[in-house]
Design an enzyme around this catalytic site. Sequence first.
Site, PDB file in Angstrom:
ATOM      1  CB  SER A  17      -2.109  -6.302  -3.105  1.00  0.00           C
ATOM      2  OG  SER A  17      -1.517  -7.574  -2.818  1.00  0.00           O
ATOM      3  CD1 TRP A  20       1.687   2.900   1.043  1.00  0.00           C
ATOM      4  CD2 TRP A  20      -0.272   3.816   1.352  1.00  0.00           C
ATOM      5  NE1 TRP A  20       1.929   4.522   0.468  1.00  0.00           N
ATOM      6  CE2 TRP A  20       0.388   4.947   0.932  1.00  0.00           C
ATOM      7  CE3 TRP A  20      -1.592   4.193   1.655  1.00  0.00           C
ATOM      8  CZ2 TRP A  20       0.146   6.318   0.799  1.00  0.00           C
ATOM      9  CZ3 TRP A  20      -2.001   5.651   1.501  1.00  0.00           C
ATOM     10  CH2 TRP A  20      -1.127   6.592   0.830  1.00  0.00           C
ATOM     11  CG  PHE A 121       8.637  -8.812   0.291  1.00  0.00           C
ATOM     12  CD1 PHE A 121       9.390 -10.079   0.731  1.00  0.00           C
ATOM     13  CD2 PHE A 121       7.441  -8.450   0.855  1.00  0.00           C
ATOM     14  CE1 PHE A 121       8.677 -10.649   2.034  1.00  0.00           C
ATOM     15  CE2 PHE A 121       6.922  -8.994   2.085  1.00  0.00           C
ATOM     16  CZ  PHE A 121       7.680 -10.103   2.812  1.00  0.00           C
ATOM     17  CE  LYS A 144       5.785   6.435   4.270  1.00  0.00           C
ATOM     18  NZ  LYS A 144       5.100   7.140   5.191  1.00  0.00           N
ATOM     19  CB  ALA A 177      -2.940   2.463   4.471  1.00  0.00           C
ATOM     20  CE  LYS A 277       6.924   6.227   8.527  1.00  0.00           C
ATOM     21  NZ  LYS A 277       5.917   5.142   9.075  1.00  0.00           N
ATOM     22  NE  ARG A 343       1.592  -0.995   9.025  1.00  0.00           N
ATOM     23  CZ  ARG A 343       1.387  -1.206   7.792  1.00  0.00           C
ATOM     24  NH1 ARG A 343       0.825  -2.288   7.330  1.00  0.00           N
ATOM     25  NH2 ARG A 343       2.515  -0.886   7.086  1.00  0.00           N
ATOM     26  CG  ASN A 344       7.126   0.566  12.261  1.00  0.00           C
ATOM     27  OD1 ASN A 344       7.649  -0.326  12.498  1.00  0.00           O
ATOM     28  ND2 ASN A 344       6.543   0.837  11.109  1.00  0.00           N
TER      29      ASN A 344
HETATM   30  N1  LIG Z   1       0.133   0.572   5.686  1.00  0.00           N
HETATM   31  C1  LIG Z   1       0.349   2.088   5.856  1.00  0.00           C
HETATM   32  O1  LIG Z   1      -0.360   2.717   6.751  1.00  0.00           O
HETATM   33  C2  LIG Z   1       1.254   2.585   5.030  1.00  0.00           C
HETATM   34  C3  LIG Z   1       2.397   1.841   4.487  1.00  0.00           C
HETATM   35  N2  LIG Z   1       3.536   2.440   3.913  1.00  0.00           N
HETATM   36  C4  LIG Z   1       4.732   1.565   3.171  1.00  0.00           C
HETATM   37  O2  LIG Z   1       4.038   0.836   2.218  1.00  0.00           O
HETATM   38  C5  LIG Z   1       4.802  -0.468   1.973  1.00  0.00           C
HETATM   39  C6  LIG Z   1       3.937  -1.497   1.952  1.00  0.00           C
HETATM   40  O3  LIG Z   1       3.053  -1.743   2.862  1.00  0.00           O
HETATM   41  P1  LIG Z   1       1.669  -2.167   3.062  1.00  0.00           P
HETATM   42  O4  LIG Z   1       1.057  -2.060   1.813  1.00  0.00           O
HETATM   43  O5  LIG Z   1       1.142  -1.534   4.287  1.00  0.00           O
HETATM   44  O6  LIG Z   1       1.721  -3.670   3.267  1.00  0.00           O
HETATM   45  P2  LIG Z   1       1.220  -4.617   4.474  1.00  0.00           P
HETATM   46  O7  LIG Z   1       2.213  -4.725   5.645  1.00  0.00           O
HETATM   47  O8  LIG Z   1      -0.056  -4.225   4.685  1.00  0.00           O
HETATM   48  O9  LIG Z   1       1.068  -6.018   3.870  1.00  0.00           O
HETATM   49  C7  LIG Z   1       2.185  -6.950   3.679  1.00  0.00           C
HETATM   50  C8  LIG Z   1       2.292  -7.411   2.110  1.00  0.00           C
HETATM   51  O10 LIG Z   1       3.481  -7.918   1.812  1.00  0.00           O
HETATM   52  C9  LIG Z   1       2.961  -8.992   1.003  1.00  0.00           C
HETATM   53  N3  LIG Z   1       4.048 -10.212   0.940  1.00  0.00           N
HETATM   54  C10 LIG Z   1       3.962 -11.238   1.800  1.00  0.00           C
HETATM   55  N4  LIG Z   1       5.080 -11.961   1.528  1.00  0.00           N
HETATM   56  C11 LIG Z   1       5.782 -11.442   0.494  1.00  0.00           C
HETATM   57  C12 LIG Z   1       6.520 -12.030  -0.490  1.00  0.00           C
HETATM   58  N5  LIG Z   1       7.509 -12.920  -0.218  1.00  0.00           N
HETATM   59  N6  LIG Z   1       6.940 -11.260  -1.723  1.00  0.00           N
HETATM   60  C13 LIG Z   1       6.146 -10.025  -2.009  1.00  0.00           C
HETATM   61  N7  LIG Z   1       5.189  -9.801  -1.213  1.00  0.00           N
HETATM   62  C14 LIG Z   1       4.978 -10.339  -0.094  1.00  0.00           C
HETATM   63  C15 LIG Z   1       1.661  -9.324   1.332  1.00  0.00           C
HETATM   64  O11 LIG Z   1       0.913 -10.106   0.446  1.00  0.00           O
HETATM   65  C16 LIG Z   1       1.194  -7.855   1.891  1.00  0.00           C
HETATM   66  O12 LIG Z   1       0.535  -7.629   0.367  1.00  0.00           O
HETATM   67  C17 LIG Z   1       5.452  -0.509   3.375  1.00  0.00           C
HETATM   68  O13 LIG Z   1       7.129   0.029   2.916  1.00  0.00           O
HETATM   69  C18 LIG Z   1       5.104   0.516   4.256  1.00  0.00           C
HETATM   70  O14 LIG Z   1       6.102   1.082   5.167  1.00  0.00           O
HETATM   71  C19 LIG Z   1       3.604   3.572   3.615  1.00  0.00           C
HETATM   72  C20 LIG Z   1       2.481   4.512   3.953  1.00  0.00           C
HETATM   73  C21 LIG Z   1       1.550   3.977   4.764  1.00  0.00           C
HETATM   74  O1  LIG Z   2       3.975   5.028   6.969  1.00  0.00           O
HETATM   75  C1  LIG Z   2       3.038   5.257   7.631  1.00  0.00           C
HETATM   76  C2  LIG Z   2       2.144   6.363   7.867  1.00  0.00           C
HETATM   77  O2  LIG Z   2       2.655   7.632   7.233  1.00  0.00           O
HETATM   78  C3  LIG Z   2       2.481   3.835   8.410  1.00  0.00           C
HETATM   79  O3  LIG Z   2       3.673   3.496   9.323  1.00  0.00           O
HETATM   80  P1  LIG Z   2       3.449   2.203   9.840  1.00  0.00           P
HETATM   81  O4  LIG Z   2       3.918   1.192   9.082  1.00  0.00           O
HETATM   82  O5  LIG Z   2       4.178   2.130  11.290  1.00  0.00           O
HETATM   83  O6  LIG Z   2       2.065   1.846  10.153  1.00  0.00           O
END
Ligand SMILES: NC(=O)C1=CN([C@@H]2O[C@H](COP(=O)(O)OP(=O)(O)OC[C@H]3O[C@@H](n4cnc5c(N)ncnc54)[C@H](O)[C@@H]3O)[C@@H](O)[C@H]2O)C=CC1
Ligand SMILES: O=C(CO)COP(=O)(O)O
Length: 421
Positions: A17, A20, A121, A144, A177, A277, A343-344
Amino acid sequence: MATLGAQKKHKVTIVGSGNWGTTMSKLVAENVNENPELFEQEVQMWVYEEDVTIPKESRHYDPGSASASKPQKLTQIINTFHENVKYLPGITLPKNVIANPDVGAAVKDSTILVFVLPHQFIAKVCDQLKGKIVPYARAISCTKGVDVGEKGIRLISEYIGMSLNIYCGALSGANIASEIAQEKYSETTVAYDPPPMDSRAPTPKGSRQPSPASSQVDLIDTDKAVTSGQRAARLKALPIDYPPLSHQNIKKLFHRPYFHVSLVSDVAGVSLGGALKNIIALAAGFVDGLGWGDNAKAAVMRVGTLEMVKFGKAFFGDSVNTSTFTEQSCGVADVITSCSGGRNFKCAKKAVALGVDINEIERKDLNGQKLQGTLTAYEVNSFLKTKGMEGEFPLFTAVYNILEKKVRPEQIPELIEPKDD
Ligand SMILES: NC(=O)C1=CN([C@@H]2O[C@H](COP(=O)(O)OP(=O)(O)OC[C@H]3O[C@@H](n4cnc5c(N)ncnc54)[C@H](O)[C@@H]3O)[C@@H](O)[C@H]2O)C=CC1
Ligand SMILES: O=C(CO)COP(=O)(O)O
């Protein structure tokens, strides 16, 4: 198309949650609403529970309320205001997204599990899920990253599939996202290719509680991979009283007018594109942080994309299609968007521009969101070292050495320059 006689509907749980994860819940919940013949109406979203104070700038902040400055459970805030004020502020979620802090309860009876967690995680959450899911559940990983152990490397989708004894596909693309949450157009790639299984039987009576999956996860040694036949033999067929999880029905779960899905079978290519990436995005951030401009960024994107393809071919062989990297959203397109607004990229750029450690920027700027590129750079490097192949992936190696402060970002051009034999 639902099978004639299918009486059950798929229950969907989003495991995660964050930025993304919450966006994924929104778009899946919209699709579930539009396809009531296939899916149950409630979408569970597992939330890693934390206490959150509603920020003053939030439209839900009420200075008159006694609880205005008191921290509240994030699940409670989401279920009251239909907004994840911490990880996706300003976006209203459909009312059929239900935040649940109990991962076991969130996945109970779900036939579709969508994993959207930072990759560090995944192992712990999969452990918590053992014995809690229906044995015929199907998963899609939107995470990812990769999993590197002493003996080899695994895709996150493989880790999930092997740890829970279920089939797991992958969704990845040029998908920042916040843009998708605002319903701005983007594309994505879904890899879903379960092995053929025995013909489906009805759901056995009284079989809602599955037997615990093996607590032992097989390590994929790239020299001695488990054959797809062996893995297929462990999978349980989806009972016939559920609509089939065909490509068409999987598409109905993810495709939106603003989120265009392309379905492929190359799970390895889709997963690796999303993981690697992030290393390239760090390199792009490093050169941009030096103020070197767009040509420098294009150079590291070019070299990084070639290393991505080479890595896939070298370690995942014929299961990877080069065209997945060159033609699909999960390949070059994700490199481009991530090196522009990810973000990276942003954190790496700021770290170099200010001369501050990137982990400190992540802690201060991201409010709990996680970078995936830094850990992936270490994991990929540790794997390449065991193979004696660091020199064959100069950009990935340079990013690792910059993070380790063994070399400086200014050295990137000489480090990635092809060496004369
Ligand atoms: N944000 C984006 O634009 C995109 C993210 N992704 C990928 O999606 C995946 C998840 O990223 P986001 O949803 O953006 O997360 P996020 O980076 O926004 O948030 C971190 C998440 O980790 C959780 N968390 C913290 N400590 C934890 C623990 N000990 N155990 C379980 N969860 C914990 C937090 O509650 C939060 O939900 C990543 O692999 C990311 O690369 C893929 C495409 C786009
Ligand atoms: O995966 C992503 C876009 O496709 C988001 O990348 P970041 O985690 O670097 O924000």
